[in-house]
Design an enzyme around this catalytic site. Structure first.
Site: not given
Length: 344
Positions: A109, A178, A309
């Site tokens: 991420h 997220h 996601e």
């Protein structure tokens, strides 16, 4: 038309620059959403149940302090590259790039200080808010100066998130939100009574560090076949699964299409996810452990929320047969995901 309000949510610590964090409230007759200028975080999302009552269906915190502490990306936009890059390493144009390792042996991420941990510049627009930031060349090890726009708009019962980016150099880009959902209401103990379906004929098997093996496997005859709605708790038991944290491979093409549906039969709350993206990471909160104190002093144990996601496939920069995440100078990254709420 959605009403848009803005207010101060808090101030960043001095060591983080001390900037003001704003909260934007988008409200229609059927949906109310709160979004922060820190990380473009969806801090609250209220929708109606069958009884007409609103409930907040995303996990998060009441105060800025919660979001400044370590947490699993609650509600945030993650990037420059969402999901995992194997060994935090990739080669492009003959040059090797090494990223920060923040997920075992891998980069996750965006690295140590990804897009979720920075302040964005907001601009109120009709029915929503547009956030902008300039990611400097070399930030978190990624090449190129990257201009990024994330736009939230609320039209009736539909929340749209549009992601755009332009780079001065070739760079991998993969953006998603997220948010952790529980359609019974955040703070509810589990998601086992939710019905889930995902419109995918294949998925990506992973190794023990959650990196795709390279195989694109058919879901047919496996626990990953979610093409028809399944009750999540029964399904996990039936297939002896600890949970999901996998990429589902969506139908190719850039058109808007329905990719997933979640329903909570006791309240009737239903959420459809539509997207232009090629993949969907379905995560069932396997690493939540009850240690975080969330909104209203709620605790968030394992399997108390799920994430849908929409994104490119994990580790695509190292797997040439996956859809490419590379953004070239002069090109524009442009993807949209829509969350549509109803009762059934």
């Amino acid at each position: 038309m959605a009403e848009v309000k803005r207010e101060v949510f808090g101030r960043m610590p001095s060591e983080e620059g001390g900037g003001e964090v704003e909260k934007f409230v988008l409200q229609s007759d059927s949906v109310r959403v709160e979004i922060l200028s820190l990380g473009c975080i969806i801090a609250a999302l209220e929708t109606r149940g069958r009884d007409g009552r609103f409930a907040d269906i995303v996990l998060g915190f009441d105060t800025l302090e919660g979001y400044m502490s370590k947490h699993p990306f609650f509600g945030a936009v993650v990037g420059r590259v969402a999901n995992r890059i194997a060994k935090g390493r990739f080669v492009m144009d003959g040059k090797e790039y090494q990223l920060f390792l923040n997920n075992g042996p891998n980069s996750l991420h965006g690295g140590a200080r990804g897009f979720d941990k920075v302040l964005w510049s907001p601009q109120v627009i009709p029915n929503g808010v547009c956030f902008f930031r300039l990611s400097p060349d070399g930030e978190e090890g990624y090449p190129g100066e990257l201009k990024v726009w994330v736009t939230y708009t609320l039209n009736g019962s539909e929340l749209a998130i549009n992601y755009r980016a332009q780079s001065s150099k070739t760079t991998p880009v993969n953006l998603t939100n997220h948010a952790y959902f529980n359609l019974a209401g955040q703070g509810s103990p589990d998601i086992y009574d939710h019905e889930i379906s995902i419109a995918a004929d294949s998925y990506l098997p992973v190794d023990d560090t959650k990196i795709p093996t390279g195989e694109v496997a058919a879901v047919q005859g496996t626990g990953f076949d979610l093409r028809q709605p399944v009750e999540l708790g029964k399904h996990l038991r039936k297939f002896h699964l600890d949970g999901f944290d996998h990429n589902f491979c969506l139908l190719p093409g850039r058109a808007r299409r329905l990719v997933a549906r979640a329903r909570h039969p006791p309240t009737g709350r239903t959420m459809e996810v539509h997207s232009t993206q090629p993949g969907l990471q379905f995560y069932t909160g396997n690493n939540l452990d009850g240690s975080l104190k969330g909104k209203g002093a709620a605790t968030y144990p394992k399997h108390s929320a799920f994430c849908l996601e929409t994104q490119h496939w994990p580790d695509a920069v190292n797997q040439p047969h996956f859809p490419s995440t590379l953004l070239l100078p002069g090109e524009e990254y442009d993807h949209t995901t829509w969350f549509c709420f109803s009762t059934a």
